[in-house]
Design a protein around this motif. Structure first.
Motif, PDB file in Angstrom:
ATOM      1  N   ASP A 127       0.794  -1.209  -0.086  1.00  0.00           N
ATOM      2  CA  ASP A 127       0.068   0.076  -0.061  1.00  0.00           C
ATOM      3  C   ASP A 127       0.971   1.162  -0.029  1.00  0.00           C
ATOM      4  OD1 ASP A 127      -2.592   1.426   0.075  1.00  0.00           O
ATOM      5  OD2 ASP A 127      -2.073   1.864   2.214  1.00  0.00           O
ATOM      6  N   GLU A 128       2.057   1.340   0.608  1.00  0.00           N
ATOM      7  CA  GLU A 128       2.983   2.585   0.944  1.00  0.00           C
ATOM      8  C   GLU A 128       3.607   2.898  -0.275  1.00  0.00           C
ATOM      9  OE1 GLU A 128       4.370   2.012   4.747  1.00  0.00           O
ATOM     10  OE2 GLU A 128       2.467   1.960   5.743  1.00  0.00           O
ATOM     11  N   PHE A 129       4.378   1.654  -0.635  1.00  0.00           N
ATOM     12  CA  PHE A 129       5.473   1.659  -1.723  1.00  0.00           C
ATOM     13  C   PHE A 129       4.897   1.982  -2.895  1.00  0.00           C
ATOM     14  CE2 PHE A 129       8.508  -0.879   0.917  1.00  0.00           C
ATOM     15  CZ  PHE A 129       8.609  -0.121   1.983  1.00  0.00           C
ATOM     16  N   GLU A 130       5.623   2.468  -4.039  1.00  0.00           N
ATOM     17  CA  GLU A 130       5.204   2.631  -5.304  1.00  0.00           C
ATOM     18  C   GLU A 130       5.018   1.290  -5.843  1.00  0.00           C
ATOM     19  OE1 GLU A 130       7.822   5.133  -7.716  1.00  0.00           O
ATOM     20  OE2 GLU A 130       7.767   7.052  -6.343  1.00  0.00           O
ATOM     21  N   SER A 131       4.211   1.251  -7.093  1.00  0.00           N
ATOM     22  CA  SER A 131       4.164   0.031  -7.662  1.00  0.00           C
ATOM     23  C   SER A 131       5.301  -0.380  -8.298  1.00  0.00           C
ATOM     24  CB  SER A 131       3.137   0.206  -8.649  1.00  0.00           C
ATOM     25  OG  SER A 131       1.877   0.607  -8.443  1.00  0.00           O
ATOM     26  N   ASN A 132       5.548  -1.784  -7.925  1.00  0.00           N
ATOM     27  CA  ASN A 132       6.736  -2.467  -8.233  1.00  0.00           C
ATOM     28  C   ASN A 132       6.353  -3.887  -9.144  1.00  0.00           C
ATOM     29  OD1 ASN A 132       9.188  -4.283  -8.210  1.00  0.00           O
ATOM     30  ND2 ASN A 132      10.180  -2.309  -7.607  1.00  0.00           N
ATOM     31  N   PRO A 133       7.040  -4.018 -10.247  1.00  0.00           N
ATOM     32  CA  PRO A 133       6.491  -5.252 -10.995  1.00  0.00           C
ATOM     33  C   PRO A 133       7.423  -6.414 -10.424  1.00  0.00           C
ATOM     34  CG  PRO A 133       8.040  -3.907 -12.254  1.00  0.00           C
ATOM     35  CD  PRO A 133       7.752  -2.922 -11.097  1.00  0.00           C
ATOM     36  N   ASN A 134       8.171  -6.401  -9.093  1.00  0.00           N
ATOM     37  CA  ASN A 134       8.675  -7.670  -8.786  1.00  0.00           C
ATOM     38  C   ASN A 134       8.029  -7.884  -7.404  1.00  0.00           C
ATOM     39  OD1 ASN A 134      10.773  -7.780 -10.665  1.00  0.00           O
ATOM     40  ND2 ASN A 134      11.997  -6.298  -9.914  1.00  0.00           N
ATOM     41  N   PHE A 135       7.199  -7.077  -6.962  1.00  0.00           N
ATOM     42  CA  PHE A 135       6.399  -7.170  -5.475  1.00  0.00           C
ATOM     43  C   PHE A 135       6.023  -8.664  -5.391  1.00  0.00           C
ATOM     44  CE2 PHE A 135       3.411  -7.146  -2.361  1.00  0.00           C
ATOM     45  CZ  PHE A 135       3.944  -6.349  -1.329  1.00  0.00           C
ATOM     46  N   HIS A 136       4.981  -8.928  -6.074  1.00  0.00           N
ATOM     47  CA  HIS A 136       4.233 -10.200  -6.063  1.00  0.00           C
ATOM     48  C   HIS A 136       5.433 -11.411  -5.990  1.00  0.00           C
ATOM     49  CE1 HIS A 136       4.347  -8.841 -10.046  1.00  0.00           C
ATOM     50  NE2 HIS A 136       4.198 -10.115 -10.534  1.00  0.00           N
ATOM     51  N   THR A 137       6.157 -11.368  -6.690  1.00  0.00           N
ATOM     52  CA  THR A 137       7.288 -12.576  -6.846  1.00  0.00           C
ATOM     53  C   THR A 137       8.190 -12.473  -5.533  1.00  0.00           C
ATOM     54  OG1 THR A 137       7.512 -12.323  -9.268  1.00  0.00           O
ATOM     55  CG2 THR A 137       9.140 -13.580  -8.215  1.00  0.00           C
ATOM     56  N   LEU A 138       8.498 -11.218  -4.848  1.00  0.00           N
ATOM     57  CA  LEU A 138       9.198 -11.618  -3.760  1.00  0.00           C
ATOM     58  C   LEU A 138       8.189 -11.795  -2.494  1.00  0.00           C
ATOM     59  CD1 LEU A 138      11.674 -10.948  -2.005  1.00  0.00           C
ATOM     60  CD2 LEU A 138      11.217  -8.537  -1.897  1.00  0.00           C
ATOM     61  N   PHE A 139       7.154 -11.257  -2.668  1.00  0.00           N
ATOM     62  CA  PHE A 139       5.958 -11.710  -1.644  1.00  0.00           C
ATOM     63  C   PHE A 139       6.153 -13.234  -1.499  1.00  0.00           C
ATOM     64  CE2 PHE A 139       1.875 -12.931  -0.276  1.00  0.00           C
ATOM     65  CZ  PHE A 139       1.534 -11.988   0.540  1.00  0.00           C
ATOM     66  N   LEU A 140       5.696 -13.885  -2.599  1.00  0.00           N
ATOM     67  CA  LEU A 140       5.474 -15.505  -2.933  1.00  0.00           C
ATOM     68  C   LEU A 140       7.025 -16.083  -2.244  1.00  0.00           C
ATOM     69  CD1 LEU A 140       3.582 -15.775  -6.068  1.00  0.00           C
ATOM     70  CD2 LEU A 140       2.884 -15.754  -3.848  1.00  0.00           C
ATOM     71  N   LEU A 141       8.101 -15.631  -2.643  1.00  0.00           N
ATOM     72  CA  LEU A 141       9.193 -16.239  -2.365  1.00  0.00           C
ATOM     73  C   LEU A 141       9.461 -16.048  -0.523  1.00  0.00           C
ATOM     74  CD1 LEU A 141      11.647 -17.706  -3.755  1.00  0.00           C
ATOM     75  CD2 LEU A 141      12.660 -15.599  -3.651  1.00  0.00           C
ATOM     76  N   ASN A 142       9.093 -15.052   0.008  1.00  0.00           N
ATOM     77  CA  ASN A 142       9.340 -14.861   1.166  1.00  0.00           C
ATOM     78  C   ASN A 142       8.302 -15.565   1.873  1.00  0.00           C
ATOM     79  OD1 ASN A 142      11.739 -13.217   0.881  1.00  0.00           O
ATOM     80  ND2 ASN A 142      10.775 -11.407   1.181  1.00  0.00           N
ATOM     81  N   LEU A 143       7.119 -15.835   1.333  1.00  0.00           N
ATOM     82  CA  LEU A 143       5.876 -16.596   1.974  1.00  0.00           C
ATOM     83  C   LEU A 143       6.511 -17.930   2.227  1.00  0.00           C
ATOM     84  CD1 LEU A 143       3.116 -16.725   2.740  1.00  0.00           C
ATOM     85  CD2 LEU A 143       2.552 -17.344   0.171  1.00  0.00           C
ATOM     86  N   THR A 144       7.374 -18.391   1.244  1.00  0.00           N
ATOM     87  CA  THR A 144       7.901 -20.034   1.493  1.00  0.00           C
ATOM     88  C   THR A 144       8.522 -19.978   3.088  1.00  0.00           C
ATOM     89  OG1 THR A 144       9.866 -19.669   0.529  1.00  0.00           O
ATOM     90  CG2 THR A 144       7.760 -20.207  -0.973  1.00  0.00           C
TER      91      THR A 144
END
Length: 239
Positions: A127-144
């Protein structure tokens, strides 16, 4: 038993003409499913349909009978009023994709405070950071990390990453592998957090290949995992 707990909405499905079935990850009891009777027709009640958009962060007063049936919610209020998540088209596409991935990855079970805290923190970053096209991939990787299969980052100098074994290796196997340019992109996201995004550089094709590999990683390590239908929409947004 009545409980007051924080909750993050994963999905809401219309049931009949006026009701919703909602899946939410709660701080107190993990993933729970609720039947919200009449919420779509009620204008003056304590529950509003707008509270149950994907990945909304709420505090709910719920009744948990813990008998394997749908639970109920008596009250709800928004704890984190998002500024951009549901109004920015890119972020909203990320939200729909991540909500589907979370729904496919997390099973009903016991409380997991560390996982809840991670989701809470990551969504505030989105919500706070600017849109980033890598966000969802890092989110999933860290979710593991919280799902029990974060990549073993030892031996990163080896030329292959074995997706089934979850580790780097010297020689190719029959298992699905990440290698070459894709491996270099993969290593860029290992061990970093969302504030390190300015240091990560990838082109569109590299991002798509990396995300494809991360989704395959989930598929290999989670029994019954279903590929997200929203992936095509997400890719179209980043075209």
């Amino acid at each position: 038993m009545q409980v007051t707990t924080k909750a993050i909405i994963f999905s809401s499905l219309k049931y009949g003409d006026t009701s919703l079935i909602v899946k939410a990850f709660t701080e107190s009891d993990g993933l729970k499913s609720y039947l919200l009777k009449g919420v779509l027709s009620s204008k003056k009640g304590k529950l509003k349909a707008a509270y149950f958009l994907p990945l909304m962060q709420l505090e709910i007063v719920a009744v948990h009978k813990n008998k394997g049936t749908l639970e109920s919610i008596r009250e709800a209020k928004v704890t984190v009023p998002y500024k951009t998540v549901h109004t920015d088209i890119v972020k909203n596409s990320i939200v729909l994709f991540l909500a589907e991935m979370l729904g496919n990855s997390i099973q009903e079970g016991e409380q997991d405070e560390a996982l809840f805290n991670y989701l809470e923190y990551a969504l505030c970053c989105l919500d706070e950071f600017e849109s980033n096209p890598n966000f969802h991939t890092l989110f999933l990787l860290n979710l593991t990390k919280y799902l029990g299969f974060y990549p073993d980052a030892s031996f990163q100098d080896e030329p292959y990453f074995d997706l089934l074994e979850g580790s780097f290796c010297k020689k190719p196997s029959l298992n699905p592998l990440i290698q070459g340019e894709n491996l270099e992109c993969f290593k860029k996201l290992l061990g970093i957090n969302f504030d390190a995004f300015p240091t990560v550089r990838m082109n569109k094709l590299q991002r798509q290949e990396l995300l494809k590999n991360v989704i395959l990683y989930f598929e290999l390590h989670l029994h019954g995992f279903r590929k997200p239908k929203s992936l095509a929409v997400l890719n179209a947004v980043f075209e």
